[in-house]
Design a protein around this motif. Structure first.
Motif, PDB file in Angstrom:
ATOM      1  N   LEU A 232       8.440  10.199   6.912  1.00 22.77           N
ATOM      2  CA  LEU A 232       9.222  11.177   6.142  1.00 22.77           C
ATOM      3  C   LEU A 232      10.700  10.804   6.143  1.00 22.77           C
ATOM      4  N   GLY A 233      11.220  10.494   7.343  1.00 20.51           N
ATOM      5  CA  GLY A 233      12.635  10.133   7.452  1.00 20.51           C
ATOM      6  C   GLY A 233      12.974   8.904   6.640  1.00 20.51           C
ATOM      7  N   CYS A 235      11.405   7.757   3.941  1.00 23.64           N
ATOM      8  CA  CYS A 235      11.354   8.062   2.509  1.00 23.64           C
ATOM      9  C   CYS A 235      12.566   8.881   2.070  1.00 23.64           C
ATOM     10  N   ILE A 236      13.023   9.792   2.909  1.00 25.24           N
ATOM     11  CA  ILE A 236      14.216  10.584   2.572  1.00 25.24           C
ATOM     12  C   ILE A 236      15.419   9.670   2.423  1.00 25.24           C
ATOM     13  N   ARG A 237      15.585   8.730   3.371  1.00 24.58           N
ATOM     14  CA  ARG A 237      16.738   7.817   3.309  1.00 24.58           C
ATOM     15  C   ARG A 237      16.695   6.947   2.046  1.00 24.58           C
ATOM     16  N   GLY A 239      15.188   7.653  -0.766  1.00 26.00           N
ATOM     17  CA  GLY A 239      15.058   8.402  -2.018  1.00 26.00           C
ATOM     18  C   GLY A 239      13.710   8.154  -2.666  1.00 26.00           C
ATOM     19  N   PHE A 244       7.537  10.230  -0.002  1.00 23.03           N
ATOM     20  CA  PHE A 244       7.727  11.489   0.712  1.00 23.03           C
ATOM     21  C   PHE A 244       6.529  12.408   0.517  1.00 23.03           C
ATOM     22  N   GLY A 267      12.705  19.023   2.478  1.00 24.65           N
ATOM     23  CA  GLY A 267      13.293  17.687   2.551  1.00 24.65           C
ATOM     24  C   GLY A 267      13.170  16.923   1.245  1.00 24.65           C
ATOM     25  N   ARG A 268      12.294  17.381   0.354  1.00 25.82           N
ATOM     26  CA  ARG A 268      12.154  16.706  -0.940  1.00 25.82           C
ATOM     27  C   ARG A 268      13.446  16.819  -1.746  1.00 25.82           C
ATOM     28  N   ILE A 270      16.451  16.739  -0.495  1.00 29.43           N
ATOM     29  CA  ILE A 270      17.360  15.707   0.040  1.00 29.43           C
ATOM     30  C   ILE A 270      16.929  14.333  -0.457  1.00 29.43           C
ATOM     31  N   THR A 271      15.609  14.111  -0.540  1.00 31.49           N
ATOM     32  CA  THR A 271      15.096  12.840  -1.061  1.00 31.49           C
ATOM     33  C   THR A 271      15.559  12.632  -2.499  1.00 31.49           C
ATOM     34  N   ASN A 274      19.277  11.850  -2.649  1.00 28.64           N
ATOM     35  CA  ASN A 274      19.584  10.459  -2.297  1.00 28.64           C
ATOM     36  C   ASN A 274      19.223   9.508  -3.433  1.00 28.64           C
TER      37      ASN A 274
END
Length: 363
Positions: A232-233, A235-237, A239, A244, A267-268, A270-271, A274
């Motif tokens: 998850l982390g 994929c967030i970084r 984008g 995600f 968190g999507r 934030i994804t 990014n």
């Protein structure tokens, strides 16, 4: 049977925990290899309760140093012990039955400490019961091992129990990769810290064992957390919207169990932020005026954001309508994840200048 209760009475007389523990071991001593068989043959399932009660409470027992309630509790321990020995000395022991029978010995001891007031010097008996409960559980099956790691939880949390029991419990948790169980043990230790002797007062071998398994459990926990939340982390970084969604679906059961699924689902946003930020950075700089610092391009066509979202969602073949893209962008602005406004007439997004386009990210 007489030799067992003779040692029991002598241990009670001199308050010898090690001597007492030899009376409930499931292994015959080298000097008397048939001790278990003789002990079991001295009684029967019909008379064992009466025989043990007579040996502990009445027969030549005037010097015993325990109360009446303690005496009755010891009767229950040795009745359970006699039954367990019957399973152990069978020609072909069924280790599941051995485990179940020995578990009754352990439970009888725990009841003695929690309800009958067994004295602290008798704790070596609890060590012996716990050690062999674990051994018999390992010899049974994976399900029995799980029970063996948990049934003794109450006993190990008792202030009377020292580091030997805790070490074996931590080893069980490490074998089972049970992070939650190991945390319970460490929390119980922390809670009873003021009632226990300092770490330095224990034998070095016990200290080393304890620290080793604490290290193993911390290592397992780190790996577990990394495996669960790492994708998850990542994929967030990056984008990566599709990644995600896949990672969230893969861990859904565990996330729901931990009651964090809805939190992680956010968190999507934030994804997506990014991903849009990457479009902004790739856009480069506007043509700088003479003697002026270069400024990033702040007027981004909606179609560029749409292309990025299609790539990030792995939906290159599905065309996103401008209304859908504008809706996503408007949500980003509303949630203060990007600053600017949408010019629908020109089909562009006008972002804030001066490092405020994506708050908190430096651009």
């Amino acid at each position: 049977m007489d030799i067992v209760f003779r040692d029991f009475k002598q241990a009670q007389l001199v308050a010898s925990g090690p001597l007492l523990s030899t009376t409930i071991t499931p292994i015959s001593p080298p000097e008397d290899p048939n001790r278990l068989q003789k002990f079991h043959a001295a009684s029967s399932s019909f008379s064992i309760q009466q025989d043990v009660r007579y040996s502990i409470l009445h027969h030549d027992n005037t010097d015993a140093r325990f109360s009446k309630s303690e005496g009755h509790a010891w009767v229950e321990v040795y009745v359970a012990y006699w039954k367990a020995i019957g399973e152990i000395i069978a020609v072909s022991p069924d280790w599941t039955k051995v485990y179940e029978a020995w578990k009754e010995v352990a439970n009888a001891l725990i009841r003695g400490y929690s309800s009958a007031g067994f004295q602290a010097w008798t704790v070596p008996s609890l060590y012996v019961a716990g050690r062999y409960l674990r051994i018999f559980a390992i010899k049974a099956d994976a399900g029995a091992r799980d029970k063996g790691a948990t049934v003794f939880n109450g006993g190990f949390q008792d202030d009377l129990v020292g580091d030997v029991g805790k070490n074996e419990k931590l080893e069980d948790a490490a074998r089972l990769n049970s992070i939650g169980l190991s945390k319970n043990i460490l929390r119980a230790l922390q809670a009873s810290k003021t009632d226990m002797p300092p770490m330095e007062s224990y034998p070095k071998s016990h200290i080393v064992t304890f620290k080793y398994y604490v290290g193993v459990i911390l290592f397992l926990e780190e790996d577990y957390v990394k495996e669960l939340f790492g994708p998850l982390g990542s994929c967030i970084r990056r984008g990566d919207l599709a990644g995600f969604d896949t990672a969230l679906a893969a861990g859904e059961n565990e996330f729901v169990k931990r009651r964090i699924y809805l939190t992680l689902e956010r968190g999507r946003d934030i994804t997506l932020r990014n991903l849009l930020r990457k479009v902004f950075l790739v856009g480069g700089f506007e043509e700088a005026k003479e003697d002026a610092a270069p400024l990033r391009r702040t007027r981004i066509p909606v179609e560029e954001f749409a292309a990025a979202i299609r790539l990030g969602s792995k939906s290159e073949n599905e065309r996103l309508e401008n209304d859908e893209v504008e809706c996503l962008l408007a949500n980003m602005i509303y949630k203060n994840l990007m600053k600017g406004y949408i010019s629908r007439e020109r089909g562009i997004v006008v972002l804030s200048k001066g490092g405020q386009a994506f708050p908190g990210t430096g651009v």
